[in-house]
Write an enzyme that holds these catalytic residues in place. Structure first.
Site, short mmCIF file in Angstrom:
data_model
loop_
_atom_site.label_atom_id
_atom_site.label_comp_id
_atom_site.label_asym_id
_atom_site.label_seq_id
_atom_site.Cartn_x
_atom_site.Cartn_y
_atom_site.Cartn_z
N ASN A 234 0.83 -1.21 0.00
CA ASN A 234 0.00 0.00 0.00
C ASN A 234 0.87 1.25 0.00
OD1 ASN A 234 -2.90 -1.00 0.43
ND2 ASN A 234 -1.69 -2.20 1.86
N GLU A 353 -11.49 -8.56 -2.61
CA GLU A 353 -11.07 -8.64 -1.21
C GLU A 353 -12.25 -9.09 -0.36
OE1 GLU A 353 -7.84 -5.54 0.06
OE2 GLU A 353 -9.52 -4.45 -0.80
#
Length: 398
Positions: A234, A353
């Site tokens: 990320n 996800e």
């Protein structure tokens, strides 16, 4: 914690309905119960508790203070560890409430439609148990900024890894690196408690660099043993404003003998547009260097379509709030389906996800999703435990 040790509160203005809920809880062996006759009364009771209850069941449609306002207070004042929305209302509204609560860091175990039944309650409360192992902190940031900065400097903030598998063959092909603060006393702090603080204090860049560096070190070891895994890391929004980031990321990755082509940088949808012009230049340079670019939490931001057309993304990640339970919720399924169609037309890899059930796996497989990530496959684990997690994974039978 076993179900019988849970403390649960029921907030419901209808006396008869409230008694039914309490009876169902006692049938499930839950003895520690609280009740609120409406939102205001519930908040009074909650503020007097020495420790917050585990779960609050909130009816959305109540006179005086409605359930949405009540959940807002519970979230802001951290009066409970999790909430369950009880309602016969429109699923789109439930989704909005869930998103609002999560924005405050309150866990939402889901929604239960009326009438309440023992099975519905049990299934929802089991979700508290299922994810309790990951949530070792109680949602309180009990540390100073200095302690956090020191932890970042001393390497206590480390990547844990969650496997990603291909729907086609069930093979683990990548991992997402997720920040965890492993404190010296053995406790674990999750990123929602410390990342916003780091971002506020201008330390987000340093966190991204640390995560990338530590994750590539693990990847180098796995590669060496013949386990070639793509690595997703990320990238904080603040990093997009830093023109030197592209060269720095390349240097970090290559210092571990890792190719930028094997690294995907995940950018949260809402952060890309905060400084679009500068961000675009950096993202274009990262793509030129070979990095993959993923638009994370797709569908939760504001300007998705504009961004997708302007930015050289290679991957689209469908947010877990849309994926979880989508097989049984037509609106969620519609968002998932539209996202997958868009990914296909733009030539992007689609990652779902929050895949937690066989039913959601089957639905995503049928809709042509490429990659799954979620508790069904494995939880985030320290790098040392990743191989064991991967070897436990068994693809669901068709």
């Amino acid at each position: 914690m076993s179900g019988s040790e849970l403390q649960v509160m029921v907030v419901e203005d209808h006396g008869f309905q409230r008694r039914i809920a309490l009876r169902l809880l006692s049938e499930l062996g839950i003895e520690r119960v609280l009740e609120g006759a409406d939102g205001l009364h519930a908040l009074e009771v909650l503020r007097k508790q020495a420790t917050p209850p585990d779960v609050v069941l909130v009816d959305l449609d109540m006179p005086g203070m409605d359930g949405i306002e009540c959940i807002g207070h519970i979230a802001q004042e951290r009066l409970a560890r999790a909430v369950v929305v009880v309602s016969a209302l429109d699923p789109a509204l439930l989704n909005t409430v869930q998103t609002m609560a999560r924005a405050y860091g309150l866990r939402v175990l889901g929604s239960v439609e009326k009438p309440l039944t023992r099975d519905k309650l049990e299934a929802t409360l089991n979700r508290f148990e299922d994810s309790a192992g990951e949530e070792q902190d109680d949602g309180e940031a009990d540390f100073s900024l200095q302690a956090l900065a020191d932890a970042l400097d001393s390497g206590e903030i480390v990547p844990w890894f969650q496997p990603q598998v291909e729907f086609g063959n069930g093979k683990v092909i990548g991992v997402e690196a997720l920040a965890r603060w492993e404190r010296p006393d053995g406790s674990l702090v999750r990123p929602n408690l410390f990342v916003p603080m780091l971002e506020r204090e201008g330390l987000a860049n340093k966190l991204t660099d640390r995560m990338l560096d530590a994750a590539c070190r693990w990847k180098q070891g796995w590669d060496h043993h013949g386990h070639r895994l793509k690595l997703s890391v990320n990238v904080s929004a603040a990093s997009l404003a830093d023109p030197s980031a592209a060269d720095r990321y390349q240097a970090i990755v290559e210092s571990h003998g890792v190719e930028p082509e094997d690294v995907i940088l995940e950018i949260t949808e809402s952060s890309v547009m905060s400084d679009a012009a500068r961000g675009l230049g950096l993202l274009a340079r990262l793509r030129l260097k070979g990095f993959g670019l993923s638009i994370d939490d797709f569908g939760t931001g504001y300007s998705s379509l504009a961004q997708l057309s302007q930015i050289p993304f290679t991957e689209l990640k469908i947010d877990k709030d849309f994926v979880f339970g989508a097989h049984a919720q037509p609106r969620k399924r519609a968002v998932v389906e539209a996202s997958l169609n868009l990914a296909r037309k733009l030539g992007l890899t689609a990652v779902a996800e929050g895949v937690e059930s066989m039913e959601d796996w089957q639905m995503l497989a049928e809709l042509g999703c490429d990659i799954a990530q979620g508790y069904l496959i494995g939880r985030p684990v320290p790098g040392s435990e990743l191989q064991a997690t991967i070897s436990r994974w068994r693809r669901p039978a068709r």
